[in-house]
Design a protein around this motif. Structure first.
Motif, PDB file in Angstrom:
ATOM      1  N   PRO A   8       0.845  -1.207   0.000  1.00 45.91           N
ATOM      2  CA  PRO A   8       0.000   0.000   0.000  1.00 45.91           C
ATOM      3  C   PRO A   8       0.874   1.250   0.000  1.00 45.91           C
ATOM      4  O   PRO A   8       1.473   1.592   1.020  1.00 45.91           O
ATOM      5  N   VAL A   9       0.975   1.892  -1.140  1.00 42.42           N
ATOM      6  CA  VAL A   9       1.816   3.080  -1.259  1.00 42.42           C
ATOM      7  C   VAL A   9       0.988   4.224  -1.825  1.00 42.42           C
ATOM      8  O   VAL A   9      -0.079   4.020  -2.402  1.00 42.42           O
ATOM      9  N   ALA A  10       1.506   5.423  -1.657  1.00 43.12           N
ATOM     10  CA  ALA A  10       0.883   6.627  -2.234  1.00 43.12           C
ATOM     11  C   ALA A  10       1.983   7.444  -2.883  1.00 43.12           C
ATOM     12  O   ALA A  10       2.701   8.192  -2.210  1.00 43.12           O
ATOM     13  N   ILE A  11       2.162   7.273  -4.183  1.00 43.08           N
ATOM     14  CA  ILE A  11       3.122   8.051  -4.963  1.00 43.08           C
ATOM     15  C   ILE A  11       2.298   9.045  -5.771  1.00 43.08           C
ATOM     16  O   ILE A  11       1.666   8.690  -6.761  1.00 43.08           O
ATOM     17  N   LEU A  12       2.283  10.290  -5.330  1.00 47.30           N
ATOM     18  CA  LEU A  12       1.352  11.277  -5.868  1.00 47.30           C
ATOM     19  C   LEU A  12       2.100  12.486  -6.411  1.00 47.30           C
ATOM     20  O   LEU A  12       3.263  12.719  -6.105  1.00 47.30           O
ATOM     21  N   GLY A  13       1.397  13.263  -7.230  1.00 49.64           N
ATOM     22  CA  GLY A  13       1.978  14.467  -7.801  1.00 49.64           C
ATOM     23  C   GLY A  13       1.432  14.723  -9.184  1.00 49.64           C
ATOM     24  O   GLY A  13       0.281  14.380  -9.486  1.00 49.64           O
ATOM     25  N   THR A  14       2.240  15.309 -10.035  1.00 52.19           N
ATOM     26  CA  THR A  14       1.802  15.628 -11.397  1.00 52.19           C
ATOM     27  C   THR A  14       2.828  15.125 -12.411  1.00 52.19           C
ATOM     28  O   THR A  14       4.018  14.997 -12.113  1.00 52.19           O
ATOM     29  N   ASP A  15       2.313  14.833 -13.626  1.00 46.54           N
ATOM     30  CA  ASP A  15       3.126  14.467 -14.788  1.00 46.54           C
ATOM     31  C   ASP A  15       3.760  13.086 -14.691  1.00 46.54           C
ATOM     32  O   ASP A  15       4.732  12.796 -15.394  1.00 46.54           O
ATOM     33  N   TRP A  16       3.189  12.204 -13.862  1.00 42.70           N
ATOM     34  CA  TRP A  16       3.733  10.857 -13.770  1.00 42.70           C
ATOM     35  C   TRP A  16       3.319  10.043 -14.995  1.00 42.70           C
ATOM     36  O   TRP A  16       2.155  10.039 -15.373  1.00 42.70           O
TER      37      TRP A  16
END
Length: 300
Positions: free
Chosen positions: A137-145
């Motif tokens: 369970p991970v949360a890799i968040l942001g923009t332009d992925w």
């Protein structure tokens, strides 16, 4: 505290001994000469705290021409200024905005958290770690992925949401940015950890810091207050430890939070500004005076 365009009027009204301008000097619309004239009109001193070195260092001449004192967020950039009064002053964290009470690591839903724009260096690392991260369970968040990275989701977070996500994660990845806006003259590599390092520590998450230099060791003790990683294998080992020995990760998070509270808040940075300015400006004996001098802060 006032916006830059309103600072001259506030300076003439408040008549402070010292004006600290915080922000970027890149925008052409920034009236730094007007700020300088206002400071001179009351006989004060003008300091800049620049928070985007070395990424905007090509514009350093603006600070050199108009500031009495320069504070740079990056230790390596300090050595490249042509100015007689330049000091290193890293960014920090705010107790009011970033501090969270520690909750047991064993009860945290997210194993690994990261939030940020998908700069090329970040994409390369997360892409290599995708297979490992996607199993948890991970949360890799942001923009332009990119869409081929399964563990990443394109979603912006507010600063408060970022802090809450970190506080709910056993581990938070810390990967510096690789984006020069105006750094062609010397192509300076960044040396000082960014503010997210201190914000996450204050939020109470143990950090996996992707090390590109040794200055992080001056801010946090490796192994006790922060975990240094150099690739996917290190990330995998840290995840295993976070799952098998949450008490050890809890202890790292607690020690980092305590260190941040002692040394890496904006209260501490403000005290450092005053200590450094004392040797340059006659402020009337700050430590002994019954009343503190007046200060004005201009920001962009």
């Amino acid at each position: 505290m006032v916006p830059l365009e309103l600072a001259p009027a506030a300076i003439r009204q408040l008549r402070p001994d010292l004006v600290v301008a915080v922000g970027s000097i890149v925008p052409d619309a920034s009236d730094l000469r007007g700020l300088r004239r206002a400071v001179d009109s009351i006989g004060a001193e003008l300091a800049y705290w620049l928070h985007d070195d070395p990424y905007e260092f090509d514009y350093s001449f603006k600070a050199e021409l108009t500031a009495d004192i320069i504070f740079s967020n990056d230790s390596w950039a300090v050595h490249h200024y042509r100015h007689g009064n330049v000091h290193h002053l890293p960014l920090a964290a705010s107790r009011a905005r970033h501090f969270r009470d520690l909750v047991p690591v064993a009860g945290r839903e997210t194993v690994v958290f990261f939030c940020g724009v998908a700069y090329p260096n970040r994409v390369a690392l997360i892409r290599r770690a995708d297979a490992v991260l996607s199993r948890h369970p991970v949360a890799i968040l942001g923009t332009d992925w990119p869409s081929d990275i399964r563990c990443a989701t394109n979603r912006r977070l507010t600063p408060a949401e970022m802090t809450d996500h970190a506080a709910d994660a056993r581990l938070t990845l810390n990967i510096g940015r690789d984006l020069d806006i105006a750094n062609r003259r010397f192509a300076l590599p960044p040396a000082t950890p960014g503010p997210r390092t201190f914000e996450v520590a204050l939020a109470g998450s143990a950090q996996l810091f992707f090390a590109t230099g040794l200055e992080i060791c001056d801010a946090f003790e490796p192994g006790r207050e922060i975990l240094l990683v150099d690739g996917v294998a290190d990330i995998a080992r840290a995840i295993e430890q976070a799952l098998d020995d949450p008490a050890a990760i809890q202890a790292i998070a607690a020690r980092a939070q305590n260190r941040a509270l002692r040394e890496h808040t904006y209260t501490e940075r403000a005290a450092r500004i005053l200590d450094l300015c004392r040797s340059t400006i006659a402020l009337g004996g700050l430590s002994d005076a019954p009343e503190r001098p007046r200060f004005a802060t201009a920001r962009r």
